[in-house]
Design an enzyme around this catalytic site. Structure first.
Site, PDB file in Angstrom:
ATOM      1  N   ARG A  53      29.991 -28.591-120.928  1.00 36.07           N
ATOM      2  CA  ARG A  53      29.616 -29.491-122.014  1.00 36.07           C
ATOM      3  C   ARG A  53      28.345 -30.284-121.702  1.00 36.07           C
ATOM      4  O   ARG A  53      27.930 -31.120-122.496  1.00 36.07           O
ATOM      5  CB  ARG A  53      30.775 -30.460-122.307  1.00 36.07           C
ATOM      6  N   ARG A 112      37.141 -16.658-117.066  1.00 39.09           N
ATOM      7  CA  ARG A 112      36.425 -17.768-117.714  1.00 39.09           C
ATOM      8  C   ARG A 112      35.889 -17.405-119.089  1.00 39.09           C
ATOM      9  O   ARG A 112      35.808 -18.274-119.973  1.00 39.09           O
ATOM     10  CB  ARG A 112      35.270 -18.231-116.831  1.00 39.09           C
ATOM     11  N   GLN A 167      38.889 -17.348-121.460  1.00 39.73           N
ATOM     12  CA  GLN A 167      39.338 -18.739-121.613  1.00 39.73           C
ATOM     13  C   GLN A 167      38.371 -19.535-122.498  1.00 39.73           C
ATOM     14  O   GLN A 167      38.799 -20.300-123.373  1.00 39.73           O
ATOM     15  CB  GLN A 167      39.414 -19.369-120.222  1.00 39.73           C
ATOM     16  N   THR A 210      42.914 -27.256-109.932  1.00 39.68           N
ATOM     17  CA  THR A 210      41.930 -26.818-108.942  1.00 39.68           C
ATOM     18  C   THR A 210      41.525 -27.969-108.036  1.00 39.68           C
ATOM     19  O   THR A 210      41.247 -29.067-108.502  1.00 39.68           O
ATOM     20  CB  THR A 210      40.677 -26.263-109.644  1.00 39.68           C
ATOM     21  N   ASP A 256      50.854 -25.479-115.224  1.00 43.57           N
ATOM     22  CA  ASP A 256      49.640 -25.682-114.430  1.00 43.57           C
ATOM     23  C   ASP A 256      48.932 -26.946-114.892  1.00 43.57           C
ATOM     24  O   ASP A 256      48.807 -27.197-116.094  1.00 43.57           O
ATOM     25  CB  ASP A 256      48.714 -24.480-114.572  1.00 43.57           C
ATOM     26  N   TYR A 303      40.308 -21.239-125.791  1.00 43.71           N
ATOM     27  CA  TYR A 303      41.087 -22.400-125.325  1.00 43.71           C
ATOM     28  C   TYR A 303      41.171 -23.580-126.287  1.00 43.71           C
ATOM     29  O   TYR A 303      42.022 -24.439-126.130  1.00 43.71           O
ATOM     30  CB  TYR A 303      40.617 -22.842-123.937  1.00 43.71           C
ATOM     31  N   ASP A 354      45.344 -19.639-109.072  1.00 40.60           N
ATOM     32  CA  ASP A 354      45.447 -19.499-110.526  1.00 40.60           C
ATOM     33  C   ASP A 354      44.235 -18.685-111.009  1.00 40.60           C
ATOM     34  O   ASP A 354      43.249 -19.233-111.481  1.00 40.60           O
ATOM     35  CB  ASP A 354      45.469 -20.904-111.149  1.00 40.60           C
ATOM     36  N   GLU A 370      44.621 -23.919-105.565  1.00 40.29           N
ATOM     37  CA  GLU A 370      45.601 -24.945-105.940  1.00 40.29           C
ATOM     38  C   GLU A 370      46.759 -24.950-104.949  1.00 40.29           C
ATOM     39  O   GLU A 370      46.971 -24.008-104.199  1.00 40.29           O
ATOM     40  CB  GLU A 370      46.181 -24.661-107.345  1.00 40.29           C
ATOM     41  N   GLU A 390      41.280 -20.105-108.798  1.00 38.89           N
ATOM     42  CA  GLU A 390      41.407 -21.555-108.697  1.00 38.89           C
ATOM     43  C   GLU A 390      42.244 -21.853-107.464  1.00 38.89           C
ATOM     44  O   GLU A 390      43.378 -21.372-107.345  1.00 38.89           O
ATOM     45  CB  GLU A 390      42.035 -22.154-109.972  1.00 38.89           C
ATOM     46  N   GLU A 425      32.462 -23.194-110.127  1.00 40.38           N
ATOM     47  CA  GLU A 425      31.757 -24.348-109.567  1.00 40.38           C
ATOM     48  C   GLU A 425      30.812 -23.930-108.429  1.00 40.38           C
ATOM     49  O   GLU A 425      29.690 -24.420-108.344  1.00 40.38           O
ATOM     50  CB  GLU A 425      32.775 -25.374-109.042  1.00 40.38           C
ATOM     51  N   THR A 435      49.002 -15.032-111.323  1.00 35.73           N
ATOM     52  CA  THR A 435      48.914 -16.242-110.504  1.00 35.73           C
ATOM     53  C   THR A 435      49.572 -15.882-109.183  1.00 35.73           C
ATOM     54  O   THR A 435      50.735 -15.480-109.167  1.00 35.73           O
ATOM     55  CB  THR A 435      49.658 -17.411-111.175  1.00 35.73           C
ATOM     56  N   HIS A 478      36.771 -31.381-109.869  1.00 41.33           N
ATOM     57  CA  HIS A 478      36.801 -30.136-110.651  1.00 41.33           C
ATOM     58  C   HIS A 478      36.611 -30.431-112.142  1.00 41.33           C
ATOM     59  O   HIS A 478      35.817 -29.764-112.814  1.00 41.33           O
ATOM     60  CB  HIS A 478      38.130 -29.415-110.412  1.00 41.33           C
ATOM     61  N   LYS A 526      44.524 -16.902-118.483  1.00 38.99           N
ATOM     62  CA  LYS A 526      45.297 -17.271-117.295  1.00 38.99           C
ATOM     63  C   LYS A 526      46.536 -16.399-117.104  1.00 38.99           C
ATOM     64  O   LYS A 526      47.215 -16.530-116.087  1.00 38.99           O
ATOM     65  CB  LYS A 526      45.787 -18.720-117.435  1.00 38.99           C
ATOM     66  N   TYR A 572      45.684 -30.050-114.194  1.00 43.25           N
ATOM     67  CA  TYR A 572      44.216 -30.161-114.161  1.00 43.25           C
ATOM     68  C   TYR A 572      43.917 -31.508-113.531  1.00 43.25           C
ATOM     69  O   TYR A 572      43.350 -32.392-114.149  1.00 43.25           O
ATOM     70  CB  TYR A 572      43.742 -30.072-115.622  1.00 43.25           C
TER      71      TYR A 572
HETATM   72 MN    MN Z   1      44.634 -23.912-112.803  1.00 47.90          MN
END
Ligand code: MN
Length: 417
Positions: free
Chosen positions: A141, A235, A238, A348, A125, A242, A231, A199, A197, A362, A255, A132, A251, A127
């Site tokens: 952050r 959260r 994760q 995503t 997968d 992560y 996906d 995708e 997600e 989001e 899927t 996104h 994850k 990014y």
């Molecule tokens: Mn993904």
């Protein structure tokens, strides 16, 4: 190219997802029959195992289609893929001499159960959606600045093929370890921040040798087709796990992919360029073709018991920064062998407006700004019983190349022990 007319009447509508221009590949069964390869045409499925047994399709001197996956065809390579598409087009075109022979081999889609269309060899997968990545940076952050590597590398992680399931498969809310920022110790239990997600999944059709790098153009030719891919993401799990090695249990619980593989050949008229590069890519990542596709995408959400689904996001695959061919090239560039049946998640897909965001993280800005459904209910993240649907359509001149829905309902977390 205009709508190609078929003698299957339902295939000749401008809005039907499966006209003769499409011919997507799936695996189906009816009643007690074994799952086998089928091709969608209008509201019908052509039984490929039967067509092959009758001698109406004979690409090789051994059978390819009386199996519950399309991997055998993939392994034959692009010349056989093209020969099959040409033969199917001839058999199903208006005025075909073989209409009488083919007609009894059509099964109404309404009577069929759809299965996984391929054996997923491995699942990676990426990014690769810039909006996104910027949104996630702003949420997590406090800054939309991209990581230093982002404009240079299609960032990805190796997922699990065993977690990939076909549309319609229910997904249980995962249990896992989480930690609130102000908590001293982590805790364990059902995820409270369950997400999707939006995708696209690219399916590798021909492999590459171990140790052998490939070019972007070679990678482009290796891609057999595309599916919609959800996906599912926890959260809170994760967020705790992560760093520094990336997603793992957040994850791994599921899927979902749409049931029909739309071939790269069917999508050829819809090629779209990658956006202008803010920083020039290193030369190994440049190819000669437009690597994205103009595919309209939607996400729908329907709470359990609600009388209708609400569209919660609309965007387009052409919003991505990196193409699947660039991702595949990067994947193999150090010598990693790629195989028929490998599945690459795009990352995503989010556009610049909030209505174009491809995850609930989001859309609700991490749950801080819940959104309202048509039924009046609000959501920050997914609740038990909610059904999420991804939809994708490429719009041609008087025809549509559709993917078929990618659906999943979230069920309560499992108990064990
Ligand atoms: Mn993904």
């Amino acid at each position: 190219m205009p709508l190609l007319k078929s003698w299957v009447a339902s295939a000749n509508s401008a809005n039907h997802p499966f006209p003769l221009n499409n011919l997507p590949y799936g695996v189906f069964s009816t009643g007690e029959d074994e799952p086998r390869c089928g091709v969608a045409i209008g509201d019908m499925i052509l039984d490929m195992a039967a067509a092959e047994a009758e001698g109406l399709i004979a690409l090789t001197d051994y059978p390819l289609f009386d199996v519950p996956y399309w991997n055998d065809l993939m392994e034959e390579g692009p010349a056989v893929w093209a020969a099959l598409r040409e033969r199917l087009t001839a058999l199903l075109s208006k005025g075909s001499k073989e209409q009488e022979a083919i007609e009894p081999l059509l099964v109404p889609m309404a009577e069929a159960v759809l299965h996984m269309p391929l054996v997923v060899s491995e699942y990676t997968d990426f990014y690769a959606g810039r909006q996104h990545a910027q949104n996630m940076g702003a949420i997590l952050r406090g800054s939309p600045d991209l990581p230093a590597n982002w404009l240079h590398i299609p960032i990805g992680y190796n997922g699990r093929a065993s977690s990939v399931v076909v549309s319609g498969t229910p997904i249980h809310r995962p249990n896992g370890q989480t930690k609130a920022p102000d908590a001293e110790m982590p805790s364990f239990g059902p995820s409270k921040r369950l997400d999707i997600e939006l995708e696209m999944g690219a399916i590798v059709g021909t492999g590459s040798e171990f140790g052998q790098p490939i070019t972007v153009d070679e990678a482009d030719a290796m891609i057999f087709g595309y599916v919609l891919l959800n996906d599912w993401s926890a959260r809170d799990i994760q967020g705790w796990e992560y760093q520094p090695l990336g997603p793992f249990q957040g994850k791994a619980f599921g899927t979902s992919i749409s049931p029909w593989i739309v071939t790269a050949a069917a999508l050829e008229p819809f090629r779209a360029p990658t956006p202008p590069r803010e920083k020039e890519l290193l030369p190994y990542l440049s190819g000669s073709k437009d690597g994205l596709y103009d595919i309209e995408l939607e996400v729908l959400m329907q709470p359990e018991g609600a009388d209708r689904a609400s569209v919660i996001a609309r965007t387009n695959y052409s919003r991505m920064y990196y193409s699947a061919a660039e991702q595949l090239c990067h994947h193999a560039i150090g010598g990693c062998a790629m195989n028929a049946g490998d599945l690459l998640g795009s990352g995503t897909i989010s556009g610049p407006e909030r209505s174009e965001f491809g995850s609930l993280m989001e859309l609700s800005w991490a749950g801080r700004e819940p959104f309202t459904l048509e039924t009046g209910e609000t959501r920050g993240f997914i609740e038990d019983g909610d059904t999420l649907t991804l939809r994708g359509n490429a719009r041609g001149d008087g025809y549509t190349v559709g993917f078929g829905d990618c659906v999943g309902q979230i069920l309560p977390a499992k108990t064990w022990g």
